[in-house]
Design a protein around this motif. Structure first.
Motif, PDB file in Angstrom:
ATOM      1  N   GLN A 108    -125.712 -61.009   0.226  1.00 24.21           N
ATOM      2  CA  GLN A 108    -125.508 -62.456   0.146  1.00 24.21           C
ATOM      3  C   GLN A 108    -124.016 -62.775   0.048  1.00 24.21           C
ATOM      4  OE1 GLN A 108    -127.560 -64.983   0.616  1.00 24.21           O
ATOM      5  NE2 GLN A 108    -125.884 -66.419   0.342  1.00 24.21           N
ATOM      6  N   THR A 109    -123.291 -61.964  -0.694  1.00 24.10           N
ATOM      7  CA  THR A 109    -121.841 -62.126  -0.779  1.00 24.10           C
ATOM      8  C   THR A 109    -121.215 -61.950   0.596  1.00 24.10           C
ATOM      9  OG1 THR A 109    -121.824 -61.314  -3.048  1.00 24.10           O
ATOM     10  CG2 THR A 109    -119.734 -61.234  -1.867  1.00 24.10           C
ATOM     11  N   SER A 111    -122.587 -62.616   3.523  1.00 27.88           N
ATOM     12  CA  SER A 111    -122.841 -63.836   4.294  1.00 27.88           C
ATOM     13  C   SER A 111    -121.891 -64.947   3.891  1.00 27.88           C
ATOM     14  CB  SER A 111    -124.284 -64.307   4.087  1.00 27.88           C
ATOM     15  OG  SER A 111    -125.190 -63.418   4.669  1.00 27.88           O
ATOM     16  N   GLU A 112    -121.696 -65.100   2.595  1.00 26.77           N
ATOM     17  CA  GLU A 112    -120.798 -66.148   2.104  1.00 26.77           C
ATOM     18  C   GLU A 112    -119.357 -65.891   2.530  1.00 26.77           C
ATOM     19  OE1 GLU A 112    -121.604 -66.009  -2.081  1.00 26.77           O
ATOM     20  OE2 GLU A 112    -123.613 -66.875  -1.822  1.00 26.77           O
ATOM     21  N   LYS A 113    -118.938 -64.628   2.509  1.00 30.60           N
ATOM     22  CA  LYS A 113    -117.583 -64.280   2.913  1.00 30.60           C
ATOM     23  C   LYS A 113    -117.368 -64.586   4.394  1.00 30.60           C
ATOM     24  CE  LYS A 113    -116.151 -60.373   1.412  1.00 30.60           C
ATOM     25  NZ  LYS A 113    -115.895 -58.936   1.239  1.00 30.60           N
TER      26      LYS A 113
END
Length: 152
Positions: A108-109, A111-113
């Protein structure tokens, strides 16, 4: 770190186990206890911060593949973690598409990055969706093999 720069896998048929021969365990223990592995990535995760280790990996991979990325490619990183390698590859090769999977929340990190960096050529999926996007031109497993129990 005193890790090998080139390795060969060998198979023990009776145990159905892949392994790297001629390694010194202490060097691997030192590596995994250092900040030079995935724990480093978690310290730089979030926002638009980028991993220096993934930059080096991407540069080495791009050089090793030579002209591979001259055409549009589909690349999958199995066990992508925070997608640090995918991020660097996506920046270096904007004409290609990059897909990742990791069972941990770190994905998820990733994707956010990718969103924070404005990268629209990275997608992080669950395993079933990742399979439905096949075939891929390249599959990477960076720091994954040592975690696998069932190589089938």
């Amino acid at each position: 770190m005193n890790l090998p720069t080139e390795v060969s896998l060998q198979l023990c048929h009776s145990d159905n186990f892949l392994f790297i021969p001629d390694i010194i365990q202490w060097n691997y223990d030192e590596y995994y206890n250092s900040l030079a592995n995935d724990s480093y990535h978690s310290e730089v995760s979030g926002g638009n911060l980028r991993s220096p280790i993934a930059m080096i990996q991407s540069n080495h991979l791009s050089k090793a593949l030579s002209k591979f990325f001259e055409e549009k490619r589909k690349v999958m990183d199995f066990g992508c973690g925070e997608a640090s390698l995918l991020t660097e590859l996506a920046i270096a090769h904007p004409g290609s598409s990059f897909y990742g999977f990791d069972p941990s929340p770190a994905s998820q990190t990733g994707s956010e990055k990718a969103m924070a960096l404005g990268l629209n050529n990275i997608s992080i999926f669950d395993f079933e969706t990742l399979q439905s996007q096949a075939p891929y031109n390249l599959i990477t497993l960076s720091y994954v093999g040592e975690h696998l129990v069932d190589f089938d």
